[in-house]
Design a protein around this motif. Structure first.
Motif, PDB file in Angstrom:
ATOM      1  N   MET A 180       0.114   6.823   0.083  1.00  0.00           N
ATOM      2  CA  MET A 180      -0.125   5.510  -0.466  1.00  0.00           C
ATOM      3  C   MET A 180      -0.422   4.497   0.643  1.00  0.00           C
ATOM      4  O   MET A 180      -1.247   3.628   0.460  1.00  0.00           O
ATOM      5  CB  MET A 180       1.079   5.074  -1.283  1.00  0.00           C
ATOM      6  CG  MET A 180       0.860   3.779  -2.008  1.00  0.00           C
ATOM      7  SD  MET A 180      -0.376   3.863  -3.288  1.00  0.00           S
ATOM      8  CE  MET A 180       0.629   3.866  -4.712  1.00  0.00           C
ATOM      9  N   ALA A 181       0.199   4.630   1.774  1.00  0.00           N
ATOM     10  CA  ALA A 181      -0.037   3.688   2.862  1.00  0.00           C
ATOM     11  C   ALA A 181      -1.479   3.743   3.346  1.00  0.00           C
ATOM     12  O   ALA A 181      -2.048   2.731   3.725  1.00  0.00           O
ATOM     13  CB  ALA A 181       0.911   3.973   4.023  1.00  0.00           C
ATOM     14  N   THR A 182      -2.084   4.903   3.333  1.00  0.00           N
ATOM     15  CA  THR A 182      -3.473   5.034   3.755  1.00  0.00           C
ATOM     16  C   THR A 182      -4.390   4.268   2.816  1.00  0.00           C
ATOM     17  O   THR A 182      -5.300   3.575   3.259  1.00  0.00           O
ATOM     18  CB  THR A 182      -3.894   6.520   3.786  1.00  0.00           C
ATOM     19  OG1 THR A 182      -2.984   7.228   4.632  1.00  0.00           O
ATOM     20  CG2 THR A 182      -5.294   6.669   4.306  1.00  0.00           C
ATOM     21  N   LEU A 183      -4.153   4.348   1.533  1.00  0.00           N
ATOM     22  CA  LEU A 183      -4.971   3.640   0.560  1.00  0.00           C
ATOM     23  C   LEU A 183      -4.818   2.137   0.699  1.00  0.00           C
ATOM     24  O   LEU A 183      -5.794   1.400   0.683  1.00  0.00           O
ATOM     25  CB  LEU A 183      -4.607   4.069  -0.869  1.00  0.00           C
ATOM     26  CG  LEU A 183      -5.375   3.378  -1.986  1.00  0.00           C
ATOM     27  CD1 LEU A 183      -6.869   3.627  -1.841  1.00  0.00           C
ATOM     28  CD2 LEU A 183      -4.891   3.849  -3.335  1.00  0.00           C
ATOM     29  N   SER A 184      -3.607   1.644   0.870  1.00  0.00           N
ATOM     30  CA  SER A 184      -3.388   0.201   0.964  1.00  0.00           C
ATOM     31  C   SER A 184      -4.009  -0.375   2.229  1.00  0.00           C
ATOM     32  O   SER A 184      -4.357  -1.545   2.263  1.00  0.00           O
ATOM     33  CB  SER A 184      -1.905  -0.134   0.883  1.00  0.00           C
ATOM     34  OG  SER A 184      -1.229   0.393   2.001  1.00  0.00           O
ATOM     35  N   ALA A 185      -4.187   0.419   3.267  1.00  0.00           N
ATOM     36  CA  ALA A 185      -4.815  -0.070   4.493  1.00  0.00           C
ATOM     37  C   ALA A 185      -6.293  -0.363   4.275  1.00  0.00           C
ATOM     38  O   ALA A 185      -6.896  -1.127   5.017  1.00  0.00           O
ATOM     39  CB  ALA A 185      -4.628   0.950   5.607  1.00  0.00           C
ATOM     40  N   CYS A 186      -6.902   0.211   3.270  1.00  0.00           N
ATOM     41  CA  CYS A 186      -8.320   0.005   2.986  1.00  0.00           C
ATOM     42  C   CYS A 186      -8.572  -1.207   2.107  1.00  0.00           C
ATOM     43  O   CYS A 186      -9.696  -1.661   1.985  1.00  0.00           O
ATOM     44  CB  CYS A 186      -8.902   1.240   2.282  1.00  0.00           C
ATOM     45  SG  CYS A 186      -8.820   2.718   3.294  1.00  0.00           S
ATOM     46  N   ILE A 187      -7.545  -1.732   1.472  1.00  0.00           N
ATOM     47  CA  ILE A 187      -7.689  -2.862   0.569  1.00  0.00           C
ATOM     48  C   ILE A 187      -7.506  -4.141   1.372  1.00  0.00           C
ATOM     49  O   ILE A 187      -6.457  -4.356   1.971  1.00  0.00           O
ATOM     50  CB  ILE A 187      -6.653  -2.792  -0.578  1.00  0.00           C
ATOM     51  CG1 ILE A 187      -6.858  -1.506  -1.373  1.00  0.00           C
ATOM     52  CG2 ILE A 187      -6.755  -4.021  -1.464  1.00  0.00           C
ATOM     53  CD1 ILE A 187      -5.781  -1.226  -2.374  1.00  0.00           C
ATOM     54  N   PRO A 188      -8.525  -5.010   1.408  1.00  0.00           N
ATOM     55  CA  PRO A 188      -8.412  -6.230   2.208  1.00  0.00           C
ATOM     56  C   PRO A 188      -7.439  -7.230   1.583  1.00  0.00           C
ATOM     57  O   PRO A 188      -7.290  -7.298   0.376  1.00  0.00           O
ATOM     58  CB  PRO A 188      -9.834  -6.794   2.205  1.00  0.00           C
ATOM     59  CG  PRO A 188     -10.463  -6.226   0.984  1.00  0.00           C
ATOM     60  CD  PRO A 188      -9.797  -4.897   0.738  1.00  0.00           C
ATOM     61  N   SER A 189      -6.790  -8.001   2.442  1.00  0.00           N
ATOM     62  CA  SER A 189      -5.927  -9.081   1.970  1.00  0.00           C
ATOM     63  C   SER A 189      -6.790 -10.321   1.792  1.00  0.00           C
ATOM     64  O   SER A 189      -7.889 -10.418   2.358  1.00  0.00           O
ATOM     65  CB  SER A 189      -4.823  -9.350   2.991  1.00  0.00           C
ATOM     66  OG  SER A 189      -5.388  -9.923   4.161  1.00  0.00           O
ATOM     67  N   PRO A 190      -6.317 -11.302   1.029  1.00  0.00           N
ATOM     68  CA  PRO A 190      -7.098 -12.535   0.869  1.00  0.00           C
ATOM     69  C   PRO A 190      -7.458 -13.182   2.208  1.00  0.00           C
ATOM     70  O   PRO A 190      -8.558 -13.702   2.368  1.00  0.00           O
ATOM     71  CB  PRO A 190      -6.180 -13.433   0.045  1.00  0.00           C
ATOM     72  CG  PRO A 190      -5.344 -12.488  -0.736  1.00  0.00           C
ATOM     73  CD  PRO A 190      -5.124 -11.313   0.187  1.00  0.00           C
ATOM     74  N   GLU A 191      -6.556 -13.135   3.177  1.00  0.00           N
ATOM     75  CA  GLU A 191      -6.814 -13.757   4.475  1.00  0.00           C
ATOM     76  C   GLU A 191      -8.028 -13.143   5.172  1.00  0.00           C
ATOM     77  O   GLU A 191      -8.729 -13.805   5.914  1.00  0.00           O
ATOM     78  CB  GLU A 191      -5.585 -13.646   5.386  1.00  0.00           C
ATOM     79  CG  GLU A 191      -4.402 -14.463   4.918  1.00  0.00           C
ATOM     80  CD  GLU A 191      -3.596 -13.811   3.798  1.00  0.00           C
ATOM     81  OE1 GLU A 191      -3.738 -12.588   3.563  1.00  0.00           O
ATOM     82  OE2 GLU A 191      -2.827 -14.524   3.146  1.00  0.00           O
ATOM     83  N   GLN A 192      -8.275 -11.859   4.944  1.00  0.00           N
ATOM     84  CA  GLN A 192      -9.408 -11.187   5.576  1.00  0.00           C
ATOM     85  C   GLN A 192     -10.745 -11.599   4.937  1.00  0.00           C
ATOM     86  O   GLN A 192     -11.793 -11.346   5.504  1.00  0.00           O
ATOM     87  CB  GLN A 192      -9.245  -9.675   5.489  1.00  0.00           C
ATOM     88  CG  GLN A 192      -8.080  -9.157   6.312  1.00  0.00           C
ATOM     89  CD  GLN A 192      -7.801  -7.694   6.031  1.00  0.00           C
ATOM     90  OE1 GLN A 192      -7.692  -7.292   4.880  1.00  0.00           O
ATOM     91  NE2 GLN A 192      -7.693  -6.920   7.084  1.00  0.00           N
ATOM     92  N   LEU A 193     -10.692 -12.202   3.776  1.00  0.00           N
ATOM     93  CA  LEU A 193     -11.905 -12.557   3.045  1.00  0.00           C
ATOM     94  C   LEU A 193     -12.184 -14.063   3.045  1.00  0.00           C
ATOM     95  O   LEU A 193     -13.154 -14.517   2.455  1.00  0.00           O
ATOM     96  CB  LEU A 193     -11.799 -12.062   1.603  1.00  0.00           C
ATOM     97  CG  LEU A 193     -11.555 -10.566   1.435  1.00  0.00           C
ATOM     98  CD1 LEU A 193     -11.345 -10.233  -0.035  1.00  0.00           C
ATOM     99  CD2 LEU A 193     -12.689  -9.761   2.014  1.00  0.00           C
ATOM    100  N   GLU A 194     -11.331 -14.852   3.708  1.00  0.00           N
ATOM    101  CA  GLU A 194     -11.480 -16.310   3.702  1.00  0.00           C
ATOM    102  C   GLU A 194     -12.745 -16.763   4.405  1.00  0.00           C
ATOM    103  O   GLU A 194     -13.132 -16.217   5.435  1.00  0.00           O
ATOM    104  CB  GLU A 194     -10.290 -16.962   4.404  1.00  0.00           C
ATOM    105  CG  GLU A 194      -9.004 -16.887   3.644  1.00  0.00           C
ATOM    106  CD  GLU A 194      -7.844 -17.517   4.386  1.00  0.00           C
ATOM    107  OE1 GLU A 194      -7.967 -17.818   5.597  1.00  0.00           O
ATOM    108  OE2 GLU A 194      -6.793 -17.684   3.764  1.00  0.00           O
ATOM    109  N   THR A 195     -13.371 -17.785   3.840  1.00  0.00           N
ATOM    110  CA  THR A 195     -14.473 -18.477   4.512  1.00  0.00           C
ATOM    111  C   THR A 195     -13.885 -19.707   5.190  1.00  0.00           C
ATOM    112  O   THR A 195     -12.703 -20.021   5.003  1.00  0.00           O
ATOM    113  CB  THR A 195     -15.537 -18.920   3.493  1.00  0.00           C
ATOM    114  OG1 THR A 195     -14.959 -19.900   2.622  1.00  0.00           O
ATOM    115  CG2 THR A 195     -16.074 -17.754   2.692  1.00  0.00           C
TER     116      THR A 195
END
Length: 70
Positions: free
Chosen positions: A1-16
């Motif tokens: 499960m940890a491997t999968l969650s590492a691929c999902i971006p957090s909101p902070e990674q998508l901020e403009t």
């Protein structure tokens, strides 16, 4: 499960960079996210004496949609 969650971006990674939106009640500063993440768009500064948080957030979502549809 940890491997999968590492691929999902957090909101902070998508901020403009924050954007300012002129409204009839004053300027709202919005934190927008990737164009396909409009539901995360939110206000980070607004004239609190003139509008509520949900109203300010709505202006930001509208701005996100406007940019998505250009």
């Amino acid at each position: 499960m940890a491997t999968l969650s590492a691929c999902i971006p957090s909101p902070e990674q998508l901020e403009t960079s924050p954007v300012k939106v002129q409204t009839p009640k004053g300027v709202v500063t919005c934190q927008l996210y990737r164009q396909d993440r409009v539901t995360w768009d939110r206000a980070i500064d607004f004239p609190a004496t003139k509008m509520s948080v949900p109203e300010a957030d709505n202006y930001c979502r509208q701005e996100g949609l406007r940019r998505l549809n250009r």
